[in-house]
Design a protein around this motif. Sequence first.
Motif: not given
Length: 643
Positions: A206-207, A446-451, A453-455
Amino acid sequence: MKRLLLTIVILCFLTPKLSSAAIKLPNLVSDYMVLQRDVKIPIWGWADVGENVTVQFLGAKYETKTGKDGKWKLELKAVPAGGPFVMTLEGKNKITLNNILIGDVFLASGQSNMEFTNNSLENSTSEISKAHFPNIHYFKVPINVSNTAVEDVEGKWTAVSPESAGNFSAVAYFFAKDLYQKNKIPIGVIVSSWGGSSAEGWTDPESLQQFPEFKEAVADLKTGKDWHKSYIEYQNNIKAFKQSNRGVELGVNLNQYADESWSITDFPFELQKVGRGDKYGNSIWFRKKIELDSSFATEQISSLFLGKLNVDVKVYVNGTEITNRENSDEGTTFLIPKYVLKKGSNQIAIKFFQMWSGFIGMPGQVITLKNELGFKKEIVGDWKFNTTIEKETPAHISFNSVPSTIYSAMIAPLIPYPLKGIIWYQGESNADKPEQYRSLFPAMIKGWRSKWKSEIPFLFVQLANYMENQKQPADYQWAALREAQSLALQLPKTGMAVTIDIGDVHDIHPKNKKDVGQRLALAAQKVIYNDPKIIYSGPTFYKKHIENNQIKIEFKNIGSGLLVKDDKQEVKGFAIAGEDKVFYWAKGIQKGNTLLLYSESVKNPTEVRYNWANSPDGNIYNKEGLPAAPFRTDNYPLHFEKK
């Protein structure tokens, strides 16, 4: 009787179904796992549709029911650090997980410098022998690729001990060791790394959609080549290549083998010397006859010292394979049983195997034969070699650069395991496209963080010094990649470990991983643990002033003060340019916590670059001993960038 037989047959067919009804856990959720403290803990798995699943942990009981997709998931309450604990899970079967720790969990990812294990350290024997850390556990994800996200990975959690530490990522080990010794909190590290891998391989599909150059490759993942199937076939071919035994079948290991037509080389054995320096897949035989007189007691156990090596080797003496070996910081020694050697002529044959690069012995080392009575013989002179004996190497396929496939096989199945942070050492394989990396690297983060669901805090290593420089200031892809890495610091909760001073100009895999791990741990203390007293960064560029044909440079992150590491206080590593955009080496003067730079070749300087080279010699630090980060003040197009 017929009815009885029919009943038995039916039961036989039903038995596998009954066993498949057992609840199953991902390999991450297993004995010796470390769970993240102070956050809700997801526990998940598989079972029959509608099956009731119960989890008991630390006196609390949790229940759920398996969904129509055969999956179940529970969320356990947050708990503080501690352990070891026991967890029980019950459905149609019962599972007991032991030696569970609660602490801080990190993902260690990237390419070969993260994959690099303690076994390859300069002082590996000494370090590994002292690695008694039962409260540090690691999980090693095996290398794999997949077109789509997989749900589980092979592997197991392992406590760090002298028996297990050798296979642990060295950077991750020193990082975890430093944090544990400072904070006294259990540490878990999931190591998911692959030598030579590119950032696009680690980025979720997706990223990658935002990058026109990757759209076609991402689309092909749905309808094109099955990369996992191809990878398995390729690995089987590599295995066959590694196991090729044609040399032994031909008698290359035997005394009487005719090697008169073979080529000649000398020790140390290096691929460049035998014409294989740039080749993929190397299986080479070396042979040498030696003479032993009556003073050498062949009835004693003997040893053959080969020096340092980073290849797979098989050693034969008079046709006998020598399998017993000992490793030390000096190198590898093979132990020759009694009576294998004989007085008079003896034949040594060595099979050298390595996919990439490789060597046997280092400059200054000598192959040495000894026995228990102290007799010693240095084996010098020419060796014969042949590169055509064994099976041909399979054509190389760069599985580690196929967009998103590493993510799908080696990152996706780790989600949603809670993490305290991520450490990352990669960039070498993207150094030829630094401009792309400026956006690709933060997109991956940003993609890993999105997956997840955590910063999740993300700490990374900036590329170390490597390769020779030109004599005059120049454009370098390696330097531009470092700049691209540093731009990721614009993202929140990120930190960078500068390693510009601890690499190896001749080795892309520098042996000093201790300082790398410790600098990452410093970044963690600041970025993740919010310790206000920690100085984790060296000086970073703040601003410039033009003053009387000089450029004044001010820095941030100077800690307790700016330091020029030079007995004569000579400032090194700077180049300046004027309106013509041509850079010349600069001299400098330290004025407190600032530097004044000048050059006789630049009358009206406008821009400055620091440590802008492959292996620069910059000597600016803070008094805490951390190096200044490379920088440039210009945005001039670099000669290798697309116009």
